[in-house]
Design a protein around this motif. Structure first.
Motif, mmCIF file in Angstrom:
data_model
loop_
_atom_site.group_PDB
_atom_site.id
_atom_site.type_symbol
_atom_site.label_atom_id
_atom_site.label_comp_id
_atom_site.label_asym_id
_atom_site.label_seq_id
_atom_site.Cartn_x
_atom_site.Cartn_y
_atom_site.Cartn_z
ATOM 1 N N ASN A 136 0.872 -1.173 0.000
ATOM 2 C CA ASN A 136 0.000 0.000 0.000
ATOM 3 C C ASN A 136 0.909 1.223 0.000
ATOM 4 N N LYS A 137 0.324 2.402 0.175
ATOM 5 C CA LYS A 137 1.116 3.633 0.078
ATOM 6 C C LYS A 137 2.184 3.757 1.172
ATOM 7 N N ILE A 138 2.050 2.998 2.239
ATOM 8 C CA ILE A 138 3.004 3.094 3.348
ATOM 9 C C ILE A 138 4.180 2.139 3.173
ATOM 10 N N LYS B 148 7.248 0.599 9.951
ATOM 11 C CA LYS B 148 6.675 0.592 8.607
ATOM 12 C C LYS B 148 5.758 -0.624 8.425
ATOM 13 N N ASN C 54 2.519 -0.043 10.511
ATOM 14 C CA ASN C 54 1.606 0.913 9.869
ATOM 15 C C ASN C 54 0.977 0.336 8.602
ATOM 16 N N THR C 55 1.723 -0.448 7.862
ATOM 17 C CA THR C 55 1.177 -1.120 6.681
ATOM 18 C C THR C 55 0.113 -2.131 7.110
ATOM 19 N N TYR D 34 -1.763 -1.968 9.793
ATOM 20 C CA TYR D 34 -2.967 -1.228 10.196
ATOM 21 C C TYR D 34 -3.845 -0.922 8.983
ATOM 22 N N CYS D 35 -3.232 -0.541 7.893
ATOM 23 C CA CYS D 35 -4.002 -0.274 6.666
ATOM 24 C C CYS D 35 -4.706 -1.546 6.199
ATOM 25 N N TYR D 36 -4.002 -2.668 6.227
ATOM 26 C CA TYR D 36 -4.594 -3.934 5.820
ATOM 27 C C TYR D 36 -5.774 -4.280 6.730
ATOM 28 N N ARG E 103 -7.686 -2.236 8.519
ATOM 29 C CA ARG E 103 -8.819 -1.334 8.229
ATOM 30 C C ARG E 103 -9.473 -1.684 6.895
ATOM 31 N N GLN E 104 -8.657 -1.891 5.888
ATOM 32 C CA GLN E 104 -9.153 -2.187 4.534
ATOM 33 C C GLN E 104 -10.018 -3.457 4.519
ATOM 34 N N ASN F 279 -10.928 -5.370 12.540
ATOM 35 C CA ASN F 279 -10.656 -4.673 13.805
ATOM 36 C C ASN F 279 -10.730 -5.573 15.033
#
Length: 117
Positions: free
Chosen positions: A32-34, A74, A77-78, A80-82, A84-85, A89
């Motif tokens: 992802n972007k992170i 890194k 944080n990546t 966390y995006c996964y 949420r996506q 949770n």
């Protein structure tokens, strides 16, 4: 053999090891972007974010030593995006490192809960 090819070989070996040990590989090279996570797997009810580090020798230290604080942050944080996506949770998760040694005989060292938040 360049570093990228060594890494690809190590990730394939790690994925095969995980599958053999009853992990379900959900994603390989999730980006992802992170950042990027080498392997995302599931075992029982736990999602595992896995960093694979491969070495042909120990000239540059043990593989896990390359996962420094910056790299860990890194990955977290990546992840966390996964989470949420994919609306995960309320799911248990952990961060592992799989070390792959490519000397005369392949050797794997799976470090469970290698780091945490």
């Amino acid at each position: 053999m360049g570093n990228r090819i060594t890494g690809i070989i190590g990730e394939k070996i790690a994925a095969k090891y995980l599958t053999k040990n009853k992990y379900k590989v959900l994603e390989k090279n999730y980006k992802n972007k992170i950042g990027e996570i080498d392997i995302i797997a599931k075992k029982d009810k736990t999602i595992i974010f896995i960093e694979v580090k491969t070495r042909k020798n120990l000239n540059y230290g043990y593989p896990y030593e390359a996962v420094n604080k910056r790299k860990r942050n890194k990955i977290i944080n990546t992840a966390y995006c996964y989470i949420r996506q994919n609306k995960l949770n309320n799911t248990q998760y952990r961060f592992d490192i799989v070390e792959v040694y490519l000397n005369k005989k392949e050797k794997i060292n799976h470090i469970k809960n290698a780091f945490w938040i």
